[in-house]
Write an enzyme that holds these catalytic residues in place. Structure first.
Site, PDB file in Angstrom:
ATOM      1  N   SER A   1       0.669  -1.104  -0.027  1.00  0.00           N
ATOM      2  CA  SER A   1       0.049  -0.033  -0.123  1.00  0.00           C
ATOM      3  C   SER A   1       0.990   1.135   0.008  1.00  0.00           C
ATOM      4  O   SER A   1       2.101   1.144   0.385  1.00  0.00           O
ATOM      5  CB  SER A   1      -0.943  -0.070   1.341  1.00  0.00           C
ATOM      6  OG  SER A   1      -1.488  -1.078   1.221  1.00  0.00           O
TER       7      SER A   1
HETATM    8  N1  SAH Z   1      -0.374  -3.692   3.761  1.00  0.00           N
HETATM    9  C1  SAH Z   1      -0.049  -4.643   3.033  1.00  0.00           C
HETATM   10  C2  SAH Z   1      -1.243  -4.577   1.798  1.00  0.00           C
HETATM   11  C3  SAH Z   1      -0.985  -5.486   0.874  1.00  0.00           C
HETATM   12  S1  SAH Z   1      -2.161  -5.944  -0.221  1.00  0.00           S
HETATM   13  C4  SAH Z   1       1.412  -3.915   2.557  1.00  0.00           C
HETATM   14  O1  SAH Z   1       1.604  -2.643   2.375  1.00  0.00           O
HETATM   15  O2  SAH Z   1       2.234  -4.810   1.742  1.00  0.00           O
HETATM   16  C5  SAH Z   1      -3.277  -6.739   0.651  1.00  0.00           C
HETATM   17  C6  SAH Z   1      -3.142  -8.084   0.959  1.00  0.00           C
HETATM   18  O3  SAH Z   1      -4.142  -8.684   1.362  1.00  0.00           O
HETATM   19  C7  SAH Z   1      -2.483  -9.037  -0.339  1.00  0.00           C
HETATM   20  O4  SAH Z   1      -1.471  -9.491   0.019  1.00  0.00           O
HETATM   21  C8  SAH Z   1      -3.357 -10.028  -0.422  1.00  0.00           C
HETATM   22  O5  SAH Z   1      -3.002 -11.183  -0.609  1.00  0.00           O
HETATM   23  C9  SAH Z   1      -4.327  -9.982   1.154  1.00  0.00           C
HETATM   24  N2  SAH Z   1      -5.269 -10.737   1.026  1.00  0.00           N
HETATM   25  C10 SAH Z   1      -6.574 -10.566   0.093  1.00  0.00           C
HETATM   26  N3  SAH Z   1      -7.589 -11.230   0.619  1.00  0.00           N
HETATM   27  C11 SAH Z   1      -7.283 -11.825   1.829  1.00  0.00           C
HETATM   28  C12 SAH Z   1      -7.681 -12.815   2.685  1.00  0.00           C
HETATM   29  N4  SAH Z   1      -8.895 -13.214   2.584  1.00  0.00           N
HETATM   30  N5  SAH Z   1      -7.064 -13.080   3.922  1.00  0.00           N
HETATM   31  C13 SAH Z   1      -5.586 -12.651   4.184  1.00  0.00           C
HETATM   32  N6  SAH Z   1      -5.054 -11.850   3.000  1.00  0.00           N
HETATM   33  C14 SAH Z   1      -5.921 -11.472   1.911  1.00  0.00           C
END
Ligand code: SAH
Length: 228
Positions: free
Chosen positions: A68
């Site tokens: 993000s």
């Molecule tokens: N705060 C993180 C955001 C990553 S994007 C960063 O800055 O790196 C959001 C993440 O949510 C992705 O890696 C995706 O795989 C995960 N995600 C999506 N659906 C999910 C679920 N049901 N359970 C766990 N993770 C999930």
């Protein structure tokens, strides 16, 4: 906690610029800004994108996912205001960068990610920084993490059509949750709080775009290719 900024002048300079950008977006809490100096974001990203690691932008981390935008994560921290007593549930570990920022400010962080490879990478970066107050789990975060509930803070980094019921169930009295809610293309950031047993929701930020929350209580995985 033994976290030193990487002994790398180039990255240190980039970090300062990133902090100025975050400040320029209206976050002026020094404690929050300092976190972005203490956690080297590039360590949480694939080496191929290191030149962009300190841009105030979402950065691709593979598997169709993105880390993000830092200023949005700063907004999360300023709204949630974690304290050293707080137990945090994070849904969507992704790169693990926000996990690290939370680990420096809260008591314990429990973070769920559905893509195993991302969780493994995040663990490696967190270990490198000797962050010991973080537990990671691979699985569908839309059911929360009941074993460690209730949580003082719930931090959701993926967009959901609505708030999955497990999240409100697992929110402690006095607890706060931030979650992007909307369509797959466009969401609003919703702050939910539990006060006197009741959960109240308010939109605190409009027009954001997160990757989708895929799981039993959010959107169905369109391809099923990322996990398992
Ligand atoms: N705060 C993180 C955001 C990553 S994007 C960063 O800055 O790196 C959001 C993440 O949510 C992705 O890696 C995706 O795989 C995960 N995600 C999506 N659906 C999910 C679920 N049901 N359970 C766990 N993770 C999930």
């Amino acid at each position: 906690m033994a976290v030193e900024p990487l002994d790398d002048r180039k990255f240190a300079g980039y970090r300062r610029k990133l902090i100025e950008q975050i400040r320029g977006r209206g976050i002026d809490d020094l404690a929050i800004l300092q976190l972005f100096d203490r956690v080297p974001r590039h360590l949480f990203l694939p080496q191929g994108v290191w030149p962009r690691a300190y841009e105030d932008a979402p950065i691709p981390i593979g598997f169709g996912q993105t880390a993000s935008q830092p200023s949005l994560q700063a907004l999360y921290l300023s709204v949630l205001d974690p304290t050293p007593e707080d137990t945090v549930l994070e849904i969507g570990t992704g790169s693990g960068f926000l996990t690290a920022l939370l680990a420096l400010t809260a008591d314990r962080v429990y973070s769920v990610e559905r893509i195993r490879e991302l969780s493994v990478r995040a663990r490696a970066a967190l270990d490198q920084l000797q962050m010991k107050n973080v537990a990671l789990m691979v699985g569908d975060g839309t059911i929360g993490w009941r074993k460690y509930a209730p949580f003082d803070l719930i931090v959701v980094s993926a967009a959901s059509p609505s708030i999955p019921p497990a999240f409100t169930d697992q929110l402690a009295e006095g607890g706060r949750m931030l979650i992007p809610v909307g369509t797959r293309d466009r969401q609003e950031l919703v702050l939910a709080r539990r006060e006197n047993g009741e959960v109240r929701e308010e939109v605190i930020h409009g027009e954001c775009t997160f990757v989708p929350l895929l799981g039993r209580f959010a959107w169905a995985s369109e391809t099923g290719d990322e996990a398992d």
